[in-house]
Design a protein around this motif. Sequence first.
Motif, PDB file in Angstrom:
ATOM      1  N   ARG A 149      14.005  -3.983  -0.649  1.00  0.00           N
ATOM      2  CA  ARG A 149      12.417  -3.780  -1.095  1.00  0.00           C
ATOM      3  C   ARG A 149      11.679  -3.846  -2.049  1.00  0.00           C
ATOM      4  NH1 ARG A 149      13.179   3.026  -2.027  1.00  0.00           N
ATOM      5  NH2 ARG A 149      13.569   3.544   0.254  1.00  0.00           N
ATOM      6  N   PRO A 195      -1.409  -2.582  -1.161  1.00  0.00           N
ATOM      7  CA  PRO A 195       0.168  -2.219   0.029  1.00  0.00           C
ATOM      8  C   PRO A 195       0.666  -0.632  -1.000  1.00  0.00           C
ATOM      9  CG  PRO A 195       0.265  -4.496  -0.471  1.00  0.00           C
ATOM     10  CD  PRO A 195      -1.634  -3.461  -1.464  1.00  0.00           C
ATOM     11  N   ARG A 212      -0.992   0.103   4.040  1.00  0.00           N
ATOM     12  CA  ARG A 212      -2.182  -0.275   2.986  1.00  0.00           C
ATOM     13  C   ARG A 212      -2.923   0.709   2.719  1.00  0.00           C
ATOM     14  NH1 ARG A 212       0.103  -3.113   6.404  1.00  0.00           N
ATOM     15  NH2 ARG A 212       1.359  -4.472   5.995  1.00  0.00           N
ATOM     16  N   PHE A 216       7.587  -7.783   2.941  1.00  0.00           N
ATOM     17  CA  PHE A 216       7.777  -6.685   2.446  1.00  0.00           C
ATOM     18  C   PHE A 216       9.434  -6.840   2.561  1.00  0.00           C
ATOM     19  CE2 PHE A 216       3.888  -5.443   0.807  1.00  0.00           C
ATOM     20  CZ  PHE A 216       3.943  -5.193  -0.726  1.00  0.00           C
ATOM     21  N   TRP A 220       8.639   2.075  -4.063  1.00  0.00           N
ATOM     22  CA  TRP A 220       9.158   0.584  -4.892  1.00  0.00           C
ATOM     23  C   TRP A 220       8.759  -0.016  -6.289  1.00  0.00           C
ATOM     24  CZ3 TRP A 220       9.332  -2.455   0.807  1.00  0.00           C
ATOM     25  CH2 TRP A 220       9.647  -1.724   1.435  1.00  0.00           C
ATOM     26  N   ILE A 232       6.023   0.880   4.795  1.00  0.00           N
ATOM     27  CA  ILE A 232       4.250   0.187   4.086  1.00  0.00           C
ATOM     28  C   ILE A 232       3.587   0.872   4.724  1.00  0.00           C
ATOM     29  CG2 ILE A 232       3.545  -1.908   3.095  1.00  0.00           C
ATOM     30  CD1 ILE A 232       5.872  -1.161   1.174  1.00  0.00           C
ATOM     31  N   SER A 264       2.291  -9.052  -2.519  1.00  0.00           N
ATOM     32  CA  SER A 264       0.786  -8.625  -1.999  1.00  0.00           C
ATOM     33  C   SER A 264       0.150 -10.382  -2.210  1.00  0.00           C
ATOM     34  CB  SER A 264       0.434  -7.653  -1.334  1.00  0.00           C
ATOM     35  OG  SER A 264       0.252  -7.349  -2.856  1.00  0.00           O
ATOM     36  N   ASN A 298       4.300   2.083  -0.516  1.00  0.00           N
ATOM     37  CA  ASN A 298       5.509   2.906   0.346  1.00  0.00           C
ATOM     38  C   ASN A 298       5.404   4.574   0.611  1.00  0.00           C
ATOM     39  OD1 ASN A 298       5.934   2.953  -2.941  1.00  0.00           O
ATOM     40  ND2 ASN A 298       7.896   3.954  -1.603  1.00  0.00           N
TER      41      ASN A 298
END
Lengths: 135, 135
Positions: free
Chosen positions: B81, A40, A27, B76, A112, A25, B85, A42
Amino acid sequence: MKLDSAGLEILTREECLKLLASTPIGRIVFTDRALPAVQPVNFCLHEGLIVIRTTATSRLAMAARNTIVAFEGDHFDIETRTGWSVTAVGHARGVTDPEELERLSKLPLIPWAPGVREHYIVISPEQVSGRRLVR
Amino acid sequence: MKLDSAGLEILTREECLKLLASTPIGRIVFTDRALPAVQPVNFCLHEGLIVIRTTATSRLAMAARNTIVAFEGDHFDIETRTGWSVTAVGHARGVTDPEELERLSKLPLIPWAPGVREHYIVISPEQVSGRRLVR
């Protein structure tokens, strides 16, 4: 160990990219209607590029089209108050080339979030910096 | 449960601020010499404001002086998963009023990074948004 003026360990580009590869992960930091925005996502690192998968109509896809963004990954331990953070700044672009799309679609990059996400954004990490906080 | 177009749960302002208060680390997003910048910081919420403690000469103190910033917190779980946020966008200012400084100095806000950090930045969370990713 090289420290910055704040007493944090300065990481080399190599260390930064290794740490960034260790987390799924990150940002992405961009500008959305003239305001600072952060989201954020993945991601995976592939041939030196940060690869993100999203929907073509997402706010992110709209904003991260041929622009400069920052991308941040970190890991902190609340108990020991230690951790690291890495920031990459570079050009982001939406992938349109069919051959590149074909290659990226083979990456082990499963979104995700739900829904169909067949739009790829790649960021070239031009400026990479990182810090580690140790006790 | 209200979902956005990406299938993520939309959190209310109240839920957002509660989640933000549950984490000691956030990321402040600002502009540094016309480039997007992001820096993890430990923080606390106090009377509806996000409070950060830094050094007066830090890059952050210089950049987050009477400007609009974004502030992000998240959590997270890599196994499941899932996660959340929260992003707050608002004015950041360096605190100069002696009475306000006196009040802030009593907060349980101990910088994780070493060194003397007697400069306070406060952010008023004017726009607050958050998402939760569930299975």
